[in-house]
Design a protein around this motif. Structure first.
Motif, PDB file in Angstrom:
ATOM      1  N   GLN A   1     -19.995 -43.554   9.624  1.00  0.00           N
ATOM      2  CA  GLN A   1     -20.432 -45.066   9.834  1.00  0.00           C
ATOM      3  C   GLN A   1     -21.623 -45.218   8.897  1.00  0.00           C
ATOM      4  N   LEU A   2     -22.805 -44.436   9.488  1.00  0.00           N
ATOM      5  CA  LEU A   2     -23.936 -44.706   8.829  1.00  0.00           C
ATOM      6  C   LEU A   2     -23.834 -44.512   7.349  1.00  0.00           C
ATOM      7  N   ALA A   3     -22.998 -43.290   6.921  1.00  0.00           N
ATOM      8  CA  ALA A   3     -23.013 -42.968   5.608  1.00  0.00           C
ATOM      9  C   ALA A   3     -22.171 -43.832   4.657  1.00  0.00           C
ATOM     10  N   GLY A   4     -21.291 -44.608   5.329  1.00  0.00           N
ATOM     11  CA  GLY A   4     -20.347 -45.701   4.701  1.00  0.00           C
ATOM     12  C   GLY A   4     -21.319 -46.882   4.581  1.00  0.00           C
ATOM     13  N   GLY A   5     -22.577 -47.087   5.172  1.00  0.00           N
ATOM     14  CA  GLY A   5     -22.964 -48.236   4.791  1.00  0.00           C
ATOM     15  C   GLY A   5     -22.826 -49.483   6.060  1.00  0.00           C
TER      16      GLY A   5
ATOM     17  N   LEU B   1     -33.318 -55.959  10.716  1.00  0.00           N
ATOM     18  CA  LEU B   1     -34.445 -55.315  11.947  1.00  0.00           C
ATOM     19  C   LEU B   1     -35.746 -54.885  11.339  1.00  0.00           C
ATOM     20  N   TYR B   2     -35.545 -54.333  10.224  1.00  0.00           N
ATOM     21  CA  TYR B   2     -36.935 -53.893   9.625  1.00  0.00           C
ATOM     22  C   TYR B   2     -37.695 -54.492   8.810  1.00  0.00           C
ATOM     23  N   CYS B   3     -37.113 -55.560   8.301  1.00  0.00           N
ATOM     24  CA  CYS B   3     -37.558 -56.681   7.241  1.00  0.00           C
ATOM     25  C   CYS B   3     -37.590 -55.942   5.924  1.00  0.00           C
ATOM     26  N   ARG B   4     -36.680 -55.413   5.518  1.00  0.00           N
ATOM     27  CA  ARG B   4     -36.439 -54.555   4.141  1.00  0.00           C
ATOM     28  C   ARG B   4     -35.697 -55.649   3.286  1.00  0.00           C
ATOM     29  N   PRO B   5     -35.698 -55.289   2.098  1.00  0.00           N
ATOM     30  CA  PRO B   5     -34.763 -56.015   0.995  1.00  0.00           C
ATOM     31  C   PRO B   5     -33.435 -55.466   1.325  1.00  0.00           C
ATOM     32  N   SER B   6     -32.516 -55.906   0.735  1.00  0.00           N
ATOM     33  CA  SER B   6     -31.113 -55.515   1.243  1.00  0.00           C
ATOM     34  C   SER B   6     -31.149 -54.053   0.061  1.00  0.00           C
ATOM     35  N   GLY B   7     -30.568 -52.921   0.407  1.00  0.00           N
ATOM     36  CA  GLY B   7     -30.303 -51.910  -0.166  1.00  0.00           C
ATOM     37  C   GLY B   7     -31.350 -50.729  -0.204  1.00  0.00           C
ATOM     38  N   GLU B   8     -32.548 -51.312   0.654  1.00  0.00           N
ATOM     39  CA  GLU B   8     -33.833 -50.431   0.582  1.00  0.00           C
ATOM     40  C   GLU B   8     -33.978 -49.861   2.136  1.00  0.00           C
ATOM     41  N   VAL B   9     -32.565 -49.244   2.305  1.00  0.00           N
ATOM     42  CA  VAL B   9     -32.599 -48.683   3.804  1.00  0.00           C
ATOM     43  C   VAL B   9     -32.372 -47.233   3.977  1.00  0.00           C
ATOM     44  N   ALA B  10     -32.243 -46.257   2.766  1.00  0.00           N
ATOM     45  CA  ALA B  10     -31.927 -45.173   2.792  1.00  0.00           C
ATOM     46  C   ALA B  10     -32.821 -44.443   3.754  1.00  0.00           C
ATOM     47  N   ASP B  11     -34.026 -44.339   3.865  1.00  0.00           N
ATOM     48  CA  ASP B  11     -35.085 -43.674   4.781  1.00  0.00           C
ATOM     49  C   ASP B  11     -34.674 -43.918   6.300  1.00  0.00           C
ATOM     50  N   LEU B  12     -34.150 -45.288   6.669  1.00  0.00           N
ATOM     51  CA  LEU B  12     -34.026 -45.997   7.881  1.00  0.00           C
ATOM     52  C   LEU B  12     -32.664 -44.770   8.378  1.00  0.00           C
TER      53      LEU B  12
ATOM     54  N   GLN C   1     -31.650 -42.382   7.389  1.00  0.00           N
ATOM     55  CA  GLN C   1     -32.052 -40.842   7.589  1.00  0.00           C
ATOM     56  C   GLN C   1     -32.931 -40.636   8.850  1.00  0.00           C
ATOM     57  N   ARG C   2     -33.592 -41.584   9.298  1.00  0.00           N
ATOM     58  CA  ARG C   2     -34.213 -41.660  10.517  1.00  0.00           C
ATOM     59  C   ARG C   2     -33.094 -41.492  11.510  1.00  0.00           C
ATOM     60  N   ILE C   3     -32.151 -42.440  11.758  1.00  0.00           N
ATOM     61  CA  ILE C   3     -31.235 -42.263  12.464  1.00  0.00           C
ATOM     62  C   ILE C   3     -30.726 -41.084  12.724  1.00  0.00           C
ATOM     63  N   LEU C   4     -30.168 -40.478  11.502  1.00  0.00           N
ATOM     64  CA  LEU C   4     -29.553 -39.367  11.519  1.00  0.00           C
ATOM     65  C   LEU C   4     -30.583 -38.284  12.230  1.00  0.00           C
ATOM     66  N   HIS C   5     -31.911 -38.370  11.920  1.00  0.00           N
ATOM     67  CA  HIS C   5     -32.651 -37.163  12.479  1.00  0.00           C
ATOM     68  C   HIS C   5     -32.761 -37.478  13.930  1.00  0.00           C
ATOM     69  N   VAL C   6     -32.657 -38.658  14.682  1.00  0.00           N
ATOM     70  CA  VAL C   6     -32.823 -38.717  16.084  1.00  0.00           C
ATOM     71  C   VAL C   6     -31.640 -38.275  16.755  1.00  0.00           C
ATOM     72  N   THR C   7     -30.511 -38.503  15.810  1.00  0.00           N
ATOM     73  CA  THR C   7     -29.296 -37.901  16.565  1.00  0.00           C
ATOM     74  C   THR C   7     -29.169 -36.396  16.416  1.00  0.00           C
ATOM     75  N   GLU C   8     -29.869 -35.876  15.704  1.00  0.00           N
ATOM     76  CA  GLU C   8     -29.916 -34.470  15.139  1.00  0.00           C
ATOM     77  C   GLU C   8     -30.777 -33.736  16.272  1.00  0.00           C
ATOM     78  N   GLY C   9     -31.963 -34.410  16.581  1.00  0.00           N
ATOM     79  CA  GLY C   9     -32.690 -34.089  17.399  1.00  0.00           C
ATOM     80  C   GLY C   9     -32.045 -34.154  18.889  1.00  0.00           C
ATOM     81  N   PHE C  10     -31.340 -35.015  19.242  1.00  0.00           N
ATOM     82  CA  PHE C  10     -30.571 -34.851  20.619  1.00  0.00           C
ATOM     83  C   PHE C  10     -29.725 -33.844  20.528  1.00  0.00           C
ATOM     84  N   GLN C  11     -28.917 -33.491  19.564  1.00  0.00           N
ATOM     85  CA  GLN C  11     -27.952 -32.619  19.592  1.00  0.00           C
ATOM     86  C   GLN C  11     -28.669 -31.116  20.042  1.00  0.00           C
ATOM     87  N   THR C  12     -29.876 -30.902  19.242  1.00  0.00           N
ATOM     88  CA  THR C  12     -30.597 -29.848  19.097  1.00  0.00           C
ATOM     89  C   THR C  12     -31.254 -29.627  20.782  1.00  0.00           C
TER      90      THR C  12
END
Length: 436
Positions: free
Chosen positions: A10-14, A23-34, A36-47
């Motif tokens: 779902q995250l990859a599909g936007g 939430l992060y006060c960003r212009p529409s479409g400028e959330v790629a790093d956000l 990735q941050r969510i993916l990072h925290v889930t990967e950290g959880f799994q590890t």
């Protein structure tokens, strides 16, 4: 909750792009790093916890906070103006079917608390473990059954930055516990109070409620702590960016680890003044009676206590005036009040330097540089606890590059952070609940 695989798809599909932008006060479409941050925290959880893609999880968020008005007024049950910021802590969480709460914060060791042993452990004072145990204990005291869960935490709120990284963590844990074990029944004000309880009783720091409320509620909020059990708060609808100003938080880089006694002296001295009137805190004292009694108070409490009480009364009035100015669209008036608060903190509250080492005054130097760089525009003041922490500045947008460069040259690269006011406090970012 979603499985980690579903979350990833779902995250990859936007599916969460609009939510992240808001939430992060960003212009529409400028959330790629956000994303990735969510993916990072889930990967950290799994590890960290050896969990597979089929594990059902939720991702929770709690922001840092900035103090916009009311410096050291909260612990006297006074009035404050605060705002959540666009830096936050994230936690990927799942129940684990045991009695153990396991929290792995990025860059730190694993923390474990047994929910069957929630009594205060004196040897844990001043540790993160004490905060978690205190939060779980308070939720249990309120009648909810808590049990084990695993959480992996990452944070963009720097420790010691004056943006309340500790309160942010408390609210994050409170939000997770509320969602996992209370069905979301606790209000965000209650989550804030639970964090304060943990900090006061289990951690051993006599803090007020400003930090936790600022992180929990979200947006720009004014709070009256007159009723300790039921603080009165309401949102202040105002867009600082539209005024052509940026909110900068400047870290002086000084260590405040040994400042506990200095911080504690402020509420202690203010309470000593209140005690002369048979009251617990200054909000219960009539201001007119206080001023009439200053000659006697100087003898009983000392001059510094009297000066700090003067700051308390004046800064509470300033909060009221700041709110009125923002609601009337009088931003210049608001800025003038910010500067007045800064002068009062320097002259009367005296939380700029400890004077135990008179050669070291990092906050005062940072304030002097801010005044020089702003050249009569904007506003600046001490931010938060003081002594060795941060300052705050409202900087015209066109001056931000020069202001940031000047402060970083003085204090080190990255010392000056440009922040935005986040519209939401502690929340379930991905899971069963919608942002609110």
């Amino acid at each position: 909750m979603l499985t980690i695989q579903e979350l990833r798809e779902q995250l990859a599909g936007g599916a969460y792009d609009e939510r992240l932008s808001y939430l992060y006060c960003r212009p529409s479409g400028e959330v790629a790093d956000l994303r990735q941050r969510i993916l990072h925290v889930t990967e950290g959880f799994q590890t960290a916890f050896s969990r597979g893609d089929e594990t059902e999880v939720a991702v929770y968020s709690a922001p840092g906070r900035t103090e916009l008005g009311g410096n050291h007024t909260d612990h006297q049950r006074g009035k404050v103006l605060t705002g959540s910021v666009d830096l936050d802590a994230l936690a990927c969480c799942a129940k684990n079917g045991t009695s153990l709460v396991n929290i792995q914060s990025e860059g730190y060791g694993l923390l474990t608390v047994d929910t069957e042993q929630l009594e205060k452990v004196p040897s844990e004072e001043n540790t993160t473990q004490s905060l978690v145990r205190g939060i779980l204990a308070r939720v249990s005291q309120l009648g909810y059954s808590v049990s084990g869960f695993d959480a992996y935490v990452t944070s963009s709120v720097p420790g010691g930055s004056g943006l309340s990284s500790s309160a942010c963590f408390e609210v994050l844990v409170g939000v997770a516990v509320n969602a996992l074990f209370c069905g979301g029944a606790l209000s965000m004000a209650q989550v804030a109070q639970i964090g304060q309880y943990a900090e006061n009783v289990y951690f051993g720091k006599p803090s007020g409620l400003l930090d936790q409320m600022g992180c929990a509620i979200g947006g720009v909020v004014t709070i009256d702590f007159g009723d300790a059990d039921n603080p009165v708060y309401h949102a202040v609808d105002f867009d600082f960016a539209k005024e052509g100003y940026a909110l900068c938080i400047v870290d002086t880089g000084a260590d405040h680890a040994d400042m506990t006694a200095d911080y504690a002296a402020m509420p202690i001295e203010m309470r000593a003044v209140a005690a002369c009137f048979g009251k617990e805190v200054l909000s219960q004292v009539e201001e007119e009676e206080f001023y009439k009694s200053i000659p006697a108070l100087r003898k009983q409490c000392g001059d510094r206590a009297v000066l700090r009480a003067i700051h308390y009364f004046s800064d509470c009035h300033r909060v009221e005036q700041q709110v009125a100015a923002l609601e009337a669209g009088q931003f210049d008036r608001f800025l003038a009040l910010v500067s007045e608060s800064g002068r009062s903190s320097f002259m009367y509250l005296q939380n700029i330097a400890t004077f135990r080492d008179s050669a070291s005054q990092p906050v005062a130097v940072a304030l002097a540089m801010a005044e020089h760089l702003l050249a009569g525009k904007g506003a600046f003041r001490v931010h938060g606890g003081g002594f060795a922490g941060t300052i705050q500045a409202f900087v015209p947008v066109e001056q931000v590059p020069d202001f940031q460069a000047g402060m970083d040259a003085l204090l080190g690269a990255g010392a000056c952070r440009v922040t935005a006011i986040r519209p939401v406090g502690g929340c379930t970012l991905i899971g069963d609940a919608e942002l609110r």
